[in-house]
Design a protein around this motif. Structure first.
Motif, PDB file in Angstrom:
ATOM      1  N   VAL A 186       0.844  -1.197   0.000  1.00 43.13           N
ATOM      2  CA  VAL A 186       0.000   0.000   0.000  1.00 43.13           C
ATOM      3  C   VAL A 186       0.879   1.246   0.000  1.00 43.13           C
ATOM      4  O   VAL A 186       1.842   1.331   0.777  1.00 43.13           O
ATOM      5  CB  VAL A 186      -0.907   0.011   1.253  1.00 43.13           C
ATOM      6  CG1 VAL A 186      -1.685   1.321   1.340  1.00 43.13           C
ATOM      7  CG2 VAL A 186      -1.861  -1.170   1.229  1.00 43.13           C
ATOM      8  N   THR A 228       1.635   4.903   1.068  1.00 47.50           N
ATOM      9  CA  THR A 228       1.222   5.729   2.208  1.00 47.50           C
ATOM     10  C   THR A 228       1.547   7.204   2.025  1.00 47.50           C
ATOM     11  O   THR A 228       1.047   8.038   2.779  1.00 47.50           O
ATOM     12  CB  THR A 228       1.919   5.255   3.494  1.00 47.50           C
ATOM     13  OG1 THR A 228       3.337   5.478   3.368  1.00 47.50           O
ATOM     14  CG2 THR A 228       1.645   3.785   3.749  1.00 47.50           C
ATOM     15  N   ASN A 272       4.353   8.381   2.703  1.00 48.08           N
ATOM     16  CA  ASN A 272       5.408   8.648   3.680  1.00 48.08           C
ATOM     17  C   ASN A 272       6.501   7.606   3.473  1.00 48.08           C
ATOM     18  O   ASN A 272       6.267   6.414   3.673  1.00 48.08           O
ATOM     19  CB  ASN A 272       4.841   8.556   5.097  1.00 48.08           C
ATOM     20  CG  ASN A 272       5.876   8.896   6.172  1.00 48.08           C
ATOM     21  OD1 ASN A 272       7.080   8.771   5.965  1.00 48.08           O
ATOM     22  ND2 ASN A 272       5.399   9.321   7.333  1.00 48.08           N
ATOM     23  N   LEU A 303       7.050   4.921   6.185  1.00 43.06           N
ATOM     24  CA  LEU A 303       6.010   3.950   6.511  1.00 43.06           C
ATOM     25  C   LEU A 303       5.998   2.845   5.467  1.00 43.06           C
ATOM     26  O   LEU A 303       6.060   3.109   4.265  1.00 43.06           O
ATOM     27  CB  LEU A 303       4.632   4.614   6.560  1.00 43.06           C
ATOM     28  CG  LEU A 303       4.380   5.641   7.664  1.00 43.06           C
ATOM     29  CD1 LEU A 303       2.934   6.132   7.587  1.00 43.06           C
ATOM     30  CD2 LEU A 303       4.662   5.045   9.042  1.00 43.06           C
ATOM     31  N   ALA A 358       3.592  -0.263   4.445  1.00 41.83           N
ATOM     32  CA  ALA A 358       2.258  -0.808   4.711  1.00 41.83           C
ATOM     33  C   ALA A 358       1.878  -1.816   3.643  1.00 41.83           C
ATOM     34  O   ALA A 358       2.223  -1.658   2.460  1.00 41.83           O
ATOM     35  CB  ALA A 358       1.228   0.319   4.762  1.00 41.83           C
ATOM     36  N   VAL A 390       1.223  -2.147   9.183  1.00 42.41           N
ATOM     37  CA  VAL A 390       1.912  -0.869   8.977  1.00 42.41           C
ATOM     38  C   VAL A 390       3.123  -0.807   9.902  1.00 42.41           C
ATOM     39  O   VAL A 390       3.000  -1.004  11.121  1.00 42.41           O
ATOM     40  CB  VAL A 390       0.987   0.338   9.246  1.00 42.41           C
ATOM     41  CG1 VAL A 390       1.703   1.634   8.847  1.00 42.41           C
ATOM     42  CG2 VAL A 390      -0.328   0.207   8.494  1.00 42.41           C
ATOM     43  N   ASN A 433       6.323   1.679  11.084  1.00 40.72           N
ATOM     44  CA  ASN A 433       6.997   2.973  11.089  1.00 40.72           C
ATOM     45  C   ASN A 433       8.476   2.706  11.303  1.00 40.72           C
ATOM     46  O   ASN A 433       8.909   2.372  12.404  1.00 40.72           O
ATOM     47  CB  ASN A 433       6.451   3.878  12.195  1.00 40.72           C
ATOM     48  CG  ASN A 433       7.155   5.240  12.228  1.00 40.72           C
ATOM     49  OD1 ASN A 433       7.947   5.555  11.335  1.00 40.72           O
ATOM     50  ND2 ASN A 433       6.875   6.032  13.253  1.00 40.72           N
ATOM     51  N   TRP A 483      -0.917   8.647   9.969  1.00 38.53           N
ATOM     52  CA  TRP A 483      -1.407   8.305   8.627  1.00 38.53           C
ATOM     53  C   TRP A 483      -2.900   8.045   8.685  1.00 38.53           C
ATOM     54  O   TRP A 483      -3.378   7.310   9.557  1.00 38.53           O
ATOM     55  CB  TRP A 483      -0.675   7.061   8.110  1.00 38.53           C
ATOM     56  CG  TRP A 483      -1.116   6.611   6.749  1.00 38.53           C
ATOM     57  CD1 TRP A 483      -1.307   7.389   5.638  1.00 38.53           C
ATOM     58  CD2 TRP A 483      -1.414   5.265   6.355  1.00 38.53           C
ATOM     59  NE1 TRP A 483      -1.699   6.618   4.577  1.00 38.53           N
ATOM     60  CE2 TRP A 483      -1.778   5.304   4.982  1.00 38.53           C
ATOM     61  CE3 TRP A 483      -1.401   4.039   7.026  1.00 38.53           C
ATOM     62  CZ2 TRP A 483      -2.132   4.155   4.274  1.00 38.53           C
ATOM     63  CZ3 TRP A 483      -1.753   2.903   6.319  1.00 38.53           C
ATOM     64  CH2 TRP A 483      -2.111   2.963   4.958  1.00 38.53           C
ATOM     65  N   PRO A 502      -5.542   6.461   6.411  1.00 44.78           N
ATOM     66  CA  PRO A 502      -5.905   5.746   5.177  1.00 44.78           C
ATOM     67  C   PRO A 502      -7.251   6.228   4.652  1.00 44.78           C
ATOM     68  O   PRO A 502      -8.110   6.678   5.428  1.00 44.78           O
ATOM     69  CB  PRO A 502      -5.986   4.281   5.631  1.00 44.78           C
ATOM     70  CG  PRO A 502      -5.257   4.226   6.924  1.00 44.78           C
ATOM     71  CD  PRO A 502      -5.436   5.559   7.550  1.00 44.78           C
TER      72      PRO A 502
END
Length: 524
Positions: A453, A455, A457, A460, A462, A475, A477, A485, A487
């Motif tokens: 996914v 994000t 960022n 991150l 995910a 997820v 970090n 975050w 979503p």
């Protein structure tokens, strides 16, 4: 129910009790230790160098009975299987030059000891896989001793040149490939002390299948196949040879099919050193699983850099390559390091936060994860190879049972030991136990497909895991700063909740995910 009561219940309830609990960390001092045993198989395997593991005879060398003695430790860690580095007779300390494929190294014990290990491991639901060093033998193997004589029956079990070859020719491992024998020169990709078997000879292929079937008959669950691509990738010119690849695939298909007749669910995993998924993909179909070297490298790089972009791209390229190879179903054997590589904690400069995140990514991604012994303690080690294979640290101070096969090269101190870490809720050992228990509790984490996914960022990482029965969003970090975050509504269900979290202050509030530094959450 209090935590004290939980710890007095059956081991099978431990994992459930920690369902939304946190990974032990410096910021989670009040978190109880992870469960002593997972409620369901985790699918995680553990690599053991027997010489360095645990000594029951008092001679300073780890032995097979020492593996049996520590099965309950492995059970407490939550692993489903072990991979034993070579246990056959060998003149070397490491065992990767075998002199008898049907025997047990007398330094490690007897066949009866090994049978006892298998029986006890199976009682605990732990599979046993052996290292099968199938590409070459020891120079001292009776086959090669016979092969020194032209005309002997074993002469063609190896590859010879009666005339002086080009002694400057290089092997696929960038070492001289030709070595002088008593009557001619022979091929040894890994050195003159490890002459390569000739797999163009049907007698060699039949014998090595017989060896595999012999150990399966003893109750072994499968094999880690050493130097799997070098059966036919011998010379440097063979590295990108389509013909050599085709011959490798044909052999491993023959091998797998033959062993499956003895044990239909035999576990095979090939050591195919590669730098790209496209190099790995052709081996998945014949073997069923291979070690994912490119992913191992990227996991460490991503943990150290605290950035995920390259990791997401690699995973997409990996599964695209696997699908193109028509390998489904397959198992990607994932890992961070092994006995040939600098230990993870050394590569990460001793950074415990980075180590936790590398472990968290490994144990939430698809595949069959492998842990190298001592990795869960944070053991360090740099080349030469002997320093990557140092004694497992059981107690704060070396005592009875500790292997003494070599002195330590890193001097990490008393805190890096099972004794120091087992009851410390903040230890790396308990981080591993908790992560493995997550995998045991979640069918999606064990068996689910992967969908990375975006994000927005770079810190991150995910992804969704979905096995058709359960769908979870993971997820990570990776950075030392807190992250937030939100979503999209289409991505995250309205009733999403936290299933697992690595730190107490991970939170999902008003559809916003709040992740402290170096943390992981699993949502469902």
């Amino acid at each position: 129910m209090s935590r004290n009561r939980l710890f007095s219940t059956l081991a099978s309830l431990f994992a459930l009790a920690l369902g939304a609990g946190a990974i032990p960390s410096a910021q989670a001092a009040d978190t109880a230790p992870a469960p002593a045993a997972a409620a369901a198989p985790s699918g995680v395997y553990y690599e053991i160098f027997v010489r360095a593991w645990y000594d029951t005879s008092g001679d300073g060398i780890g032995d097979i009975n020492g593996v049996t003695a520590k099965l309950d430790y492995l059970k407490s860690l939550g692993v489903s299987g072990i991979w034993l580095m070579p246990i056959n007779p060998s003149p070397s300390y490491h065992g990767y030059d075998i002199t008898d494929y049907y025997g047990i190294n007398p330094q490690y014990g007897s066949m009866a000891d090994f049978q006892h290990l298998i029986d006890e491991a199976h009682k605990r639901g732990i599979a046993v896989t052996m290292d099968m060093v199938i590409n070459h033998t020891a120079k001292d193997h009776p086959w090669f001793l016979d092969a020194q004589k032209a005309g002997d029956a074993h002469r063609d079990w190896y590859t010879w040149s009666p005339k002086r070859p080009n002694l400057g020719a290089m092997s696929a491992t960038d070492t001289p490939i030709w070595h002088a024998g008593a009557d001619g020169w022979y091929i040894g990709v890994f050195g003159g002390h490890m002459p390569d078997l000739n797999y163009d000879n049907p007698a060699v292929r039949a014998e090595m299948i017989k060896v595999g079937q012999y150990w399966l008959g003893k109750g072994v669950d499968g094999f880690r196949l050493d130097a799997a691509k070098h059966i036919y990738v011998d010379f440097k010119s063979d590295v990108h040879s389509a013909e050599a690849l085709q011959k490798n695939v044909a052999w491993w298909t023959e091998y797998h099919d033959a062993l499956a007749k003895t044990k239909p669910d035999v576990t095979l995993v090939g050591e195919v050193s590669a730098t790209s998924p496209k190099e790995l993909a052709p081996y998945l179909k014949p073997l069923g699983s291979i070690f994912d070297f490119p992913l191992a490298e990227q996991l460490i790089v991503s943990a150290k850099s605290e950035k995920s972009d390259a990791l997401g791209k690699l995973l997409k390229a990996t599964y695209d390559a696997y699908k193109a190879a028509g390998d489904t179903p397959h198992i990607d054997s994932t890992f961070l390091s092994n006995h040939d590589q600098e230990r993870v904690m050394s590569r990460l400069g001793g950074n415990l936060d980075h180590m936790r995140m590398a472990a968290a990514m490994l144990l939430t991604l698809p595949g069959r994860p492998y842990i190298y012994y001592g990795e869960e303690l944070g053991m360090e080690g740099k080349k030469p190879d002997e320093n990557l294979r140092e004694p497992m640290r059981w107690t704060r101070e070396p005592g009875p049972g500790e292997s003494r096969w070599k002195p330590t090269s890193v001097h990490q101190g008393q805190l890096v030991s099972v004794q120091a870490e087992q009851d410390d809720p903040n230890s790396l050992l308990n981080t591993y136990r908790t992560l493995i228990s997550w995998r045991a509790q979640s069918s999606a984490l064990r068996d689910g497909a992967l969908d990375v996914v975006a994000t927005g960022n770079p810190h991150l990482f995910a992804f969704w895991r979905d096995d058709g029965k359960q769908r979870v969003l993971v997820v990570h970090n990776l950075s030392g700063k807190a992250a937030h975050w939100k979503p999209s509504q289409a991505m995250l269900p309205k009733d999403a909740t936290v299933m697992f979290k690595s730190k107490p202050d991970v939170a999902l509030e008003d559809r916003q995910l709040n992740l402290p530094a170096y943390s992981t959450v699993v949502l469902h």
